[in-house]
Write an enzyme that holds these catalytic residues in place. Structure first.
Site: not given
Ligand SMILES: [Zn+2]
Length: 425
Positions: A94, A186, A391
């Site tokens: 993920d 995760e 991110h």
């Protein structure tokens, strides 16, 4: 100012198999979804899983996919190999929920010159956003178009492991028994609870996940969460004198009593903190969510006691039953476990030396999957993938770092097979 170039990337893929693998993987949108109770939380993780299962089956392996979408592949030891230690390698499918992972359009900055990088949508990665870039002069760097994250966290880890598996199955590398795990979710903290240590059946493990070239993560915070509940008493304001109790004021008092110099924004390095991150409520009832963090177990306990005392102070002031705290243990520092079972860290140090990658041992001001696994009995530090600014849209991946991540992981496999924590073999 340099720009990402899609054609430059394409022309590089023909003779860089590892990079090609990575670029193929980022085409899958595997963004984890907090709001979903599905296992895994997003369909994209299953799609990428199916793609990898296919790939692994073509290598004549027999991967299994659990009901949660986790892919586990057992690679038997090289023929004639005498059983020594069993190694488990993990990466996650993920990507972070913080930014879109849909329609990722990677491009290449060729031979980075040290200035800003302009992404296709006009966003700029400069040294303020990414100070690490200064140590990547001359590197080719994969970037996004500025509308999505790249997915290097953790598809770089998946690419490293898939590339490694290809070298393992035809025994180009002598190796012991290896378990490779591609975990799910995760980024939303669900991955390790889907992992059964008996199925992994390994002596130790390593995650290949995120972070700058050269990093070996050997310590994490100890972590606890707390929900503080404040109970007020609603009385019409006209006749409230001496009767009304305001839960919001209790909450304000509570927050004010927390030491400001022990917050995430005022601490670094070895220091722990208190952090209030969510609140809701009205006069009648209010709830405050907070986290407590510390590298040292005893100091975390002191933080726990401090919060308990603070709850009592609110009760003393507003009356018994006005305030209560519900604590939940989140994860523990893996360092204590790794000190007790140092062998995997010794292997990792030797692997960095063997691969000729300068090592930085790091204490993570957060948690990792390895922290959870270590505390459950499977010692598990983390090796870098080289991805930077994870991110978000500024995420990028120096190609050399990706290759170094592969070289360190390969060296680790070789050293474990030799049963030797010395890099000179
Ligand atoms: Zn990650």
């Amino acid at each position: 100012m340099q720009k990402g170039d899609v054609k430059a990337l394409e022309s590089k893929l023909a003779d860089d198999k590892l990079l090609k693998l990575f670029i193929d993987l980022v085409a899958f949108d595997t963004r984890a979804d907090f709001t979903s109770n599905d296992k895994p939380s997003s369909i994209g993780q299953l799609r990428l899983g199916a793609y990898l299962l296919n790939h692994l089956a073509r290598l004549k392996l027999k991967p299994v996919q659990t009901k949660e979408g986790v892919i586990i592949t057992k690679i038997p030891a090289t023929v004639g190999y005498e059983l020594k230690e069993k190694l488990c390698l993990l990466a996650h499918l993920d990507t972070a929920p913080d930014a879109s992972g849909n329609n990722v359009k990677p491009a290449l900055v060729t031979k980075y010159l040290g200035e800003g990088i302009e992404l296709a949508n006009g966003s700029i990665i400069d040294h303020e956003i990414s100070p690490e870039l200064a140590s990547h002069l001359g590197d080719d760097i994969v970037v996004t178009d500025g509308t999505t994250l790249l997915g290097g966290d953790d598809k770089a880890g998946i690419a490293v492991l898939m590339h490694l598996i290809e070298s393992l199955v035809d025994d180009r590398i002598t190796h012991g028994p290896i378990t490779v795990v591609f975990s799910v979710d995760e980024e939303i903290g669900r991955s390790t609870k889907y992992l059964d240590l008996e199925v992994l059946d390994s002596d130790f493990a390593v995650t290949i996940d995120g972070c700058e070239r050269g990093e070996l993560d050997v310590a994490t915070f100890n972590a606890e969460g707390a929900k503080i509940i404040f109970k007020g008493k609603v009385v019409h304001t006209a006749v409230a004198y001496g009767k009304l109790k305001n839960a919001l004021k209790m909450m304000a008092d509570f927050i004010k009593a927390l030491p400001h110099e022990e917050s995430p924004e005022t601490t670094k390095d070895e220091q722990g903190f208190y952090h209030v991150h969510d609140a809701m409520g009205n006069v009648e009832q209010a709830e405050l969510m907070m986290i407590l963090r510390d590298f040292d177990k005893q100091r975390l306990e002191q933080r726990h006691n401090f919060v308990t005392d603070l709850v009592q102070r609110i009760n003393d002031q507003y009356g018994e039953g006005s305030c209560e705290a519900l604590f939940v243990k989140q994860y523990e520092n893996m360092e204590d476990v790794l000190k007790k079972y140092p062998r995997i860290v010794e292997y990792c140090r030797a692997a960095f030396a063997r691969a000729n990658v300068p090592l930085t041992e790091k204490r993570v001001r957060g948690g990792t999957d390895g922290a959870n696994l270590s505390c459950r009995g499977l010692p598990c530090p983390n090796i870098f993938t080289g991805a930077l600014n994870c991110h978000g849209i500024y995420e990028c991946l120096p190609v050399k770092s990706l290759h170094d991540s592969f070289e360190v992981t390969k060296a680790l496999v070789e050293l474990v097979a030799l049963g030797d924590t010395n890099s000179n073999n």
